[in-house]
Design a protein around this motif. Sequence first.
Motif, PDB file in Angstrom:
ATOM      1  N   ALA A 119       0.824  -1.205   0.000  1.00 49.51           N
ATOM      2  CA  ALA A 119       0.000   0.000   0.000  1.00 49.51           C
ATOM      3  C   ALA A 119       0.861   1.259   0.000  1.00 49.51           C
ATOM      4  O   ALA A 119       0.400   2.328   0.383  1.00 49.51           O
ATOM      5  CB  ALA A 119      -0.942  -0.021   1.200  1.00 49.51           C
ATOM      6  N   LEU A 120       2.123   1.130  -0.378  1.00 43.86           N
ATOM      7  CA  LEU A 120       2.969   2.313  -0.540  1.00 43.86           C
ATOM      8  C   LEU A 120       4.007   2.043  -1.617  1.00 43.86           C
ATOM      9  O   LEU A 120       4.370   0.894  -1.874  1.00 43.86           O
ATOM     10  CB  LEU A 120       3.688   2.693   0.763  1.00 43.86           C
ATOM     11  N   GLN A 121       4.402   3.145  -2.265  1.00 45.57           N
ATOM     12  CA  GLN A 121       5.514   3.033  -3.205  1.00 45.57           C
ATOM     13  C   GLN A 121       6.587   4.043  -2.813  1.00 45.57           C
ATOM     14  O   GLN A 121       7.538   3.701  -2.143  1.00 45.57           O
ATOM     15  CB  GLN A 121       5.024   3.222  -4.640  1.00 45.57           C
ATOM     16  N   CYS A 122       6.396   5.322  -3.175  1.00 45.73           N
ATOM     17  CA  CYS A 122       7.439   6.283  -2.806  1.00 45.73           C
ATOM     18  C   CYS A 122       7.403   6.597  -1.323  1.00 45.73           C
ATOM     19  O   CYS A 122       8.384   7.021  -0.742  1.00 45.73           O
ATOM     20  CB  CYS A 122       7.303   7.573  -3.611  1.00 45.73           C
ATOM     21  N   GLY A 123       6.248   6.420  -0.704  1.00 45.63           N
ATOM     22  CA  GLY A 123       6.145   6.628   0.735  1.00 45.63           C
ATOM     23  C   GLY A 123       5.856   8.048   1.179  1.00 45.63           C
ATOM     24  O   GLY A 123       5.784   8.306   2.375  1.00 45.63           O
ATOM     25  N   PHE A 124       5.660   8.944   0.239  1.00 44.75           N
ATOM     26  CA  PHE A 124       5.446  10.335   0.656  1.00 44.75           C
ATOM     27  C   PHE A 124       4.142  10.500   1.437  1.00 44.75           C
ATOM     28  O   PHE A 124       4.090  11.168   2.463  1.00 44.75           O
ATOM     29  CB  PHE A 124       5.450  11.298  -0.545  1.00 44.75           C
ATOM     30  N   CYS A 125       3.095   9.855   0.960  1.00 44.27           N
ATOM     31  CA  CYS A 125       1.788  10.014   1.603  1.00 44.27           C
ATOM     32  C   CYS A 125       1.624   9.106   2.820  1.00 44.27           C
ATOM     33  O   CYS A 125       0.679   9.251   3.586  1.00 44.27           O
ATOM     34  CB  CYS A 125       0.679   9.685   0.601  1.00 44.27           C
ATOM     35  N   THR A 126       2.530   8.116   2.937  1.00 45.76           N
ATOM     36  CA  THR A 126       2.315   7.004   3.865  1.00 45.76           C
ATOM     37  C   THR A 126       2.219   7.394   5.342  1.00 45.76           C
ATOM     38  O   THR A 126       1.329   6.902   6.039  1.00 45.76           O
ATOM     39  CB  THR A 126       3.413   5.944   3.660  1.00 45.76           C
ATOM     40  N   LEU A 135      -4.263  12.062  -0.512  1.00 46.02           N
ATOM     41  CA  LEU A 135      -3.901  11.853  -1.907  1.00 46.02           C
ATOM     42  C   LEU A 135      -2.645  10.986  -1.960  1.00 46.02           C
ATOM     43  O   LEU A 135      -1.700  11.203  -1.207  1.00 46.02           O
ATOM     44  CB  LEU A 135      -3.610  13.193  -2.592  1.00 46.02           C
ATOM     45  N   CYS A 136      -2.681  10.006  -2.862  1.00 49.51           N
ATOM     46  CA  CYS A 136      -1.504   9.191  -3.120  1.00 49.51           C
ATOM     47  C   CYS A 136      -1.276   9.183  -4.625  1.00 49.51           C
ATOM     48  O   CYS A 136      -2.184   8.853  -5.381  1.00 49.51           O
ATOM     49  CB  CYS A 136      -1.708   7.766  -2.610  1.00 49.51           C
ATOM     50  N   ARG A 137      -0.067   9.566  -5.051  1.00 47.87           N
ATOM     51  CA  ARG A 137       0.205   9.644  -6.494  1.00 47.87           C
ATOM     52  C   ARG A 137       0.754   8.331  -7.037  1.00 47.87           C
ATOM     53  O   ARG A 137       1.048   8.233  -8.210  1.00 47.87           O
ATOM     54  CB  ARG A 137       1.202  10.770  -6.779  1.00 47.87           C
ATOM     55  N   CYS A 138       0.955   7.332  -6.195  1.00 44.75           N
ATOM     56  CA  CYS A 138       1.659   6.127  -6.646  1.00 44.75           C
ATOM     57  C   CYS A 138       0.819   4.857  -6.666  1.00 44.75           C
ATOM     58  O   CYS A 138       0.861   4.103  -7.622  1.00 44.75           O
ATOM     59  CB  CYS A 138       2.859   5.832  -5.761  1.00 44.75           C
ATOM     60  N   THR A 139       0.112   4.566  -5.625  1.00 46.11           N
ATOM     61  CA  THR A 139      -0.365   3.187  -5.425  1.00 46.11           C
ATOM     62  C   THR A 139      -1.612   2.844  -6.216  1.00 46.11           C
ATOM     63  O   THR A 139      -1.957   1.672  -6.319  1.00 46.11           O
ATOM     64  CB  THR A 139      -0.709   2.930  -3.945  1.00 46.11           C
ATOM     65  N   GLY A 140      -2.331   3.844  -6.732  1.00 46.69           N
ATOM     66  CA  GLY A 140      -3.601   3.522  -7.376  1.00 46.69           C
ATOM     67  C   GLY A 140      -4.668   3.141  -6.359  1.00 46.69           C
ATOM     68  O   GLY A 140      -5.767   2.726  -6.739  1.00 46.69           O
TER      69      GLY A 140
HETATM   70  S1  FES Z   1       3.142   6.119  -2.086  1.00 45.00           S
HETATM   71 FE1  FES Z   1       3.848   7.754  -3.294  1.00 45.00          FE
HETATM   72  S2  FES Z   1       2.328   9.259  -2.905  1.00 45.00           S
HETATM   73 FE2  FES Z   1       1.514   7.545  -1.961  1.00 45.00          FE
END
Ligand code: FES
Lengths: 290, 157
Positions: free
Chosen positions: B99-106, B136-141
């Motif tokens: 449930a995370l990719q870049c981790g910014f929103c996490t 908002l999450c720009r990565c995980t869909g």
């Molecule tokens: S994991 Fe990249 S913005 Fe949510």
Amino acid sequence: MKPAPFDYARPASLDEAARLLAEAGGGASVIAGGQTLMPLLNLRMSQPFLLVDLGAIPELRAVERHTGGIRVGAMAVQNELLGHPLVRSDLPLLARALGHVGHHQTRSRGTIGGSIAFAEPAAECPAVALALDARVQLHSVRGMRQVAMADFLHGPYATACAFDEIVTALVFPDPPAGERVEVFFEVARRPGDFALTGLAGELHLDGGTIVAARLAWFAMGHTALRAREAEAALVGAALDEIEPEAIAALALAGTAPFDDKAASAAYRETVARRMFARTLRETCAGRAMA
Amino acid sequence: MSEHAISFTLNGHLHEGRAEARTSLADHLRQAAGHCGVHLGCEHGACGACTVMVDGKAVRACLMLAVQAQGCAVRTVEGLAASDGTLHRVQQVLREEHALQCGFCTPGIAMTLAALVEGETRPDAQALEQAIGGHLCRCTGYQGLRRAAHRLAGDAP
Ligand code: FES
Ligand SMILES: Cc1cc2nc3c(=O)[nH]c(=O)nc-3n(C[C@@H](O)[C@H](O)[C@H](O)COP(=O)(O)OP(=O)(O)OC[C@H]3O[C@@H](n4cnc5c(N)ncnc54)[C@H](O)[C@@H]3O)c2cc1C
Ligand code: FES
């Protein structure tokens, strides 16, 4: 993105808060939940030299029944109201609308008083208060006064609240006699977004006949707006003989939806008309069967 | 411009400091307390990256002043895992469900979920999903986040 500098005060009493506002002569802002004011400060769209925080005045949070109605303190927090037993039982329309106000995380701090005082045309709470004939209580160094919601809303972000006044509570009078049915819809791009169009109200029934109707639009003009012509046409009508399209046309009389980046006026009007008719049809059908 | 002495508990420890009136809780946590897990995206309440817990509730740290945290219990993502490094259930589930990719929103999402699952009323999957709607999450869909929400509500293993 940082606010311009300001002083901060957290008075422990209403009188002290009112005194600070009066002394500031218009240069101060009240801060309630901050969920609207903080973005405005961060964007420097608002630059007061003093913030007067109402968070340390416990009596402003009270929600209580008293003779003739329910008094909801201005600093009652949106999430707390959503779960409040008295709101759930006696102000179901408010509970329904609050679920659409921002997000769970903004409702943890946002207050009902802030929502009323800010008078955003697309906001849900002013429409609920207008539909339910609420009165706004205001306090200042000059004393206390009450203003009917219909006289309180002057325009977008403009109200009867003077620069040195504090909204202390909303008083919701007891509803008219008869069984009550909520009428509510909101159209927004995503949950938590401001409404593109919406309506909040109640019908009051005696048997299958409508004995009172109180309906208010939001995001359909400069302020929340009562749909008076539709209300008048509904009173006295039997549920099974209502023509939703005709009532919707009446309800739109007096609205003045606007164009902005979220939607055109024509879109708002079309969606409002269809949603009004559909909601009324479903509400009446649900009741006629019950 | 007024400056204020402030003290609050931060992840269970007493935090004392000073803040200009206009300093947001988010900036104070990052700059004065060094808790850079509090991320700032929009700084006007829309993205959710800065979400922390104040007195057990998920709030936007960009929409609260540091002075307003006086006397409160503040929790950030730094305070979620146990001191021996064992992840909080919310963190573990977010990890397992990708449930995370870049981790910014996490961190913000983790704090919202933690506030709800630790709260008084046990939230159902719908309530958790709706609360994630405040981020908002720009990565995980979002599908991994939805799976995590369903697991945390106890609907799925
Ligand atoms: S994991 Fe990249 S913005 Fe949510
Ligand atoms: C991402 C996001 C989405 C949102 N979506 C919605 C939405 O869909 N619908 C909606 O209605 N709102 C929405 N809001 C705004 C809502 O969250 C605010 O809570 C509400 O508009 C203002 O309440 P507040 O307590 O936060 O007031 P504050 O931000 O503290 O104050 C707002 C204004 O009212 C004045 N004020 C506040 N309280 C008083 C008082 N007691 N007496 C006199 N003046 C007072 C302040 O001086 C200020 O000008 C949203 C906010 C965010 C950040
Ligand atoms: S940085 Fe606070 S909500 Fe975006």
